[in-house]
Design an enzyme around this catalytic site. Structure first.
Site, PDB file in Angstrom:
ATOM      1  N   ASP A  86      -4.156 -18.274   0.508  1.00 49.31           N
ATOM      2  CA  ASP A  86      -5.133 -18.969  -0.381  1.00 49.31           C
ATOM      3  C   ASP A  86      -6.035 -20.174   0.688  1.00 49.31           C
ATOM      4  O   ASP A  86      -7.272 -20.161   0.340  1.00 49.31           O
ATOM      5  CB  ASP A  86      -4.854 -19.586  -1.629  1.00 49.31           C
ATOM      6  CG  ASP A  86      -3.587 -20.347  -1.512  1.00 49.31           C
ATOM      7  OD1 ASP A  86      -2.996 -20.299  -0.162  1.00 49.31           O
ATOM      8  OD2 ASP A  86      -3.015 -21.070  -2.135  1.00 49.31           O
ATOM      9  N   TYR A 146       0.864  -1.319  -0.108  1.00 47.24           N
ATOM     10  CA  TYR A 146       0.024   0.001  -0.017  1.00 47.24           C
ATOM     11  C   TYR A 146       0.936   1.390  -0.104  1.00 47.24           C
ATOM     12  O   TYR A 146       0.373   2.319   0.064  1.00 47.24           O
ATOM     13  CB  TYR A 146      -0.910   0.040   1.082  1.00 47.24           C
ATOM     14  CG  TYR A 146      -2.328  -0.765   0.894  1.00 47.24           C
ATOM     15  CD1 TYR A 146      -2.387  -2.144   0.615  1.00 47.24           C
ATOM     16  CD2 TYR A 146      -3.264  -0.066   0.836  1.00 47.24           C
ATOM     17  CE1 TYR A 146      -3.506  -2.817   0.643  1.00 47.24           C
ATOM     18  CE2 TYR A 146      -4.692  -0.631   0.800  1.00 47.24           C
ATOM     19  CZ  TYR A 146      -4.539  -1.972   0.524  1.00 47.24           C
ATOM     20  OH  TYR A 146      -5.737  -2.724   0.319  1.00 47.24           O
ATOM     21  N   ASP A 195      -6.959  -6.897   3.779  1.00 49.44           N
ATOM     22  CA  ASP A 195      -8.116  -6.102   3.129  1.00 49.44           C
ATOM     23  C   ASP A 195      -9.140  -7.200   2.349  1.00 49.44           C
ATOM     24  O   ASP A 195     -10.345  -7.197   2.491  1.00 49.44           O
ATOM     25  CB  ASP A 195      -7.664  -5.353   2.084  1.00 49.44           C
ATOM     26  CG  ASP A 195      -8.802  -4.574   1.050  1.00 49.44           C
ATOM     27  OD1 ASP A 195      -9.659  -4.102   1.803  1.00 49.44           O
ATOM     28  OD2 ASP A 195      -8.503  -4.656  -0.021  1.00 49.44           O
ATOM     29  N   LYS A 217       2.211 -15.565   2.145  1.00 48.02           N
ATOM     30  CA  LYS A 217       2.196 -16.449   0.865  1.00 48.02           C
ATOM     31  C   LYS A 217       3.721 -16.591   0.478  1.00 48.02           C
ATOM     32  O   LYS A 217       4.216 -16.417  -0.301  1.00 48.02           O
ATOM     33  CB  LYS A 217       1.482 -15.456  -0.239  1.00 48.02           C
ATOM     34  CG  LYS A 217       1.232 -16.299  -1.363  1.00 48.02           C
ATOM     35  CD  LYS A 217       0.323 -17.372  -1.623  1.00 48.02           C
ATOM     36  CE  LYS A 217       0.410 -18.215  -2.861  1.00 48.02           C
ATOM     37  NZ  LYS A 217      -0.546 -19.499  -2.579  1.00 48.02           N
ATOM     38  N   ASP A 237     -13.321  -8.373   3.577  1.00 49.58           N
ATOM     39  CA  ASP A 237     -14.601  -8.449   2.856  1.00 49.58           C
ATOM     40  C   ASP A 237     -15.442  -9.796   2.836  1.00 49.58           C
ATOM     41  O   ASP A 237     -16.527  -9.992   3.183  1.00 49.58           O
ATOM     42  CB  ASP A 237     -14.498  -7.981   1.504  1.00 49.58           C
ATOM     43  CG  ASP A 237     -14.612  -6.522   1.213  1.00 49.58           C
ATOM     44  OD1 ASP A 237     -14.342  -5.714   2.123  1.00 49.58           O
ATOM     45  OD2 ASP A 237     -15.123  -6.086   0.040  1.00 49.58           O
TER      46      ASP A 237
HETATM   47  C1  IPM Z   1     -10.753  -0.745   3.147  1.00 51.28           C
HETATM   48  C2  IPM Z   1     -10.872  -0.161   1.649  1.00 51.28           C
HETATM   49  C3  IPM Z   1      -9.270   0.633   1.362  1.00 51.28           C
HETATM   50  C4  IPM Z   1      -8.162  -0.424   1.768  1.00 51.28           C
HETATM   51  C5  IPM Z   1      -9.086   1.208  -0.077  1.00 51.28           C
HETATM   52  C6  IPM Z   1     -10.508   2.303  -0.241  1.00 51.28           C
HETATM   53  C7  IPM Z   1      -8.091   1.949  -0.173  1.00 51.28           C
HETATM   54  O1  IPM Z   1     -10.789  -1.278   0.796  1.00 51.28           O
HETATM   55  O2  IPM Z   1     -10.584   0.036   3.987  1.00 51.28           O
HETATM   56  O3  IPM Z   1     -10.978  -1.721   3.227  1.00 51.28           O
HETATM   57  O4  IPM Z   1      -7.786  -1.048   0.865  1.00 51.28           O
HETATM   58  O5  IPM Z   1      -7.782  -0.299   2.850  1.00 51.28           O
HETATM   59 MN    MN Z   2     -11.350  -2.909   1.657  1.00 51.70          MN
END
Ligand code: IPM
Ligand code: MN
Ligand code: NAD
Length: 349
Positions: A220, A136, A244, A187, A248
């Site tokens: 993975d 990042y 990240d 990884k 999700d």
């Molecule tokens: C999160 C988002 C951010 C990240 C993006 C918007 C840069 O996806 O906070 O999860 O990847 O950290």
């Molecule tokens: Mn995110």
């Protein structure tokens, strides 16, 4: 002598960010009326209006005068470069050195889990995502851009200090919260330099915590295990990008992005609280975004401010709404964002 009221910098941001944060602020005001909530106009509108993203001087004020930052989301189709979001969100994480991105994956209502026969006792893990380095940092470059010979390099930065402090934070959390195990995910079978560092540092730090079990999974396989056997997962520590992605996935295990909160922390310093989800341009402006992730995030902030009993009340109220189907359309309900916020407010006791 009275201690000054904690000041909270509120950054509604873009799209549904502002819609959900309004509900989160209502809950904060009801539970902790002494908090001073001050709104900051940073986001796509401001950037398009006058070019401002996040001034250094504001960051300095947040650092010295505020207890916490409460942020909605950033990202707007009118700013395809995403420069404002990187400056504001990643800028805050990096410049305030918020190295812990804490993302709980805790199911509140069994019916919200997409996995067959899984309940809250099966989905109860917490991800420590490294938040200041990895892929990042923007280190890299482009060469011969726009030509057939172009090259683009994105370098992954892993420092011993950075890797060590996030791994240590995961172990410290496990000790403090009675967790059994810390799992590190990388990884290292493919990434021989950076992730070899993670392997070595994990073993070194783990040796200092003999009471905590340790485990390693390649990322993975971690993704597979989160779906196949979530009940085996406890505290997870991983790098910025992997954290990240898996959070999700973790959000969906809890019932969706509308239910996932997160904290960006540097112990002892001002910290930033935001839902895991983004600005959701597909539903922005319709008044149907789920405010529960933002409300649960407010709860995390209250715990951070030393008021865990208030977070427990928020979690109880959100659970009660989920069980009573008082939810927004993406969860099959009919409530608007404001009605869902009101439903949580009414169940805070
Ligand atoms: C999160 C988002 C951010 C990240 C993006 C918007 C840069 O996806 O906070 O999860 O990847 O950290
Ligand atoms: Mn995110
Ligand atoms: P997103 O999280 O905004 O949306 C993904 C999907 O989930 C969409 O279908 C959306 O409608 C749904 N969703 C998300 N939150 C919801 C909620 N509270 N209630 C109901 N449905 C919800 O991800 P995206 O579409 O990839 O990103 C949109 C923008 O947000 C991009 O610019 C991205 O960079 C940004 N983003 C910002 C943050 C942040 O500021 N912390 C986090 C993630 C993405």
């Amino acid at each position: 002598m009275t201690t000054p009221a904690p000041r909270i910098a509120v950054v509604p941001g873009d799209g549904i960010g502002a819609e959900v944060l309004e509900q989160g602020c209502r809950v904060l005001q009801a539970l902790a009326p002494d908090l001073v909530l001050e709104s900051f106009d940073f986001g796509a509108d401001r950037y398009l209006r006058d070019g401002t993203t996040l001034p250094d001087e504001t960051l300095e004020r947040w650092r010295s005068e505020y207890a916490a930052i409460y942020l909605g989301a950033l990202g707007d189709p009118r700013v395809p470069s995403n420069v404002h979001a990187r400056d504001i969100l990643l800028g805050s994480r990096f410049k305030l050195d918020l190295f812990i991105n804490l993302r709980p994956v805790q199911l509140l209502d069994a019916r919200r889990c997409p996995l067959k026969d899984r309940g809250p006792e099966d989905v109860d893990m917490i991800v420590f995502r490294e938040n200041t380095e990895g892929l990042y940092t923007g280190i890299g470059g482009q060469f011969k851009r726009g030509t057939p010979d172009e090259v683009a390099i994105e370098a992954e930065m892993n420092t011993r200090k950075g890797v060590e402090r996030i791994i240590r934070a995961a172990f410290e959390y496990a000790v403090a919260h009675g967790r059994r195990e810390v799992l590190m995910s990388d990884k290292s079978n493919a990434m021989r330099h950076g992730h070899d560092l993670w392997q070595r540092v994990f073993k070194e730090v783990a040796a200092e915590y003999p009471g905590i079990r340790t485990r390693h999974l390649f990322v993975d396989v971690l993704a597979m295990e989160m779906v196949r056997a979530p009940q085996t997962l406890d505290v997870i520590v991983t790098n910025n990008l992997f954290g990240d992605i898996v959070t999700d996935l973790g959000a969906v295990l809890q019932g969706g992005l509308g239910l996932a909160g997160s904290a960006n922390l540097h112990p002892g310093r001002v910290s930033l609280f935001e839902p895991v989800h983004g600005s959701a341009p597909d539903i922005a402006g319709k008044g149907i975004a789920n405010p529960m992730a933002a409300i649960l995030t407010a709860g995390m902030m209250l715990s951070f401010l030393g008021r865990p009993a208030l977070e427990a009340r928020i979690r109880g109220a959100v659970r009660a709404c989920l069980e009573a189907d008082l939810v927004t359309p993406e969860l099959g309900g009919r409530l608007s964002t404001a009605q869902a916020g009101q439903a949580v407010l009414e169940r805070l006791e």
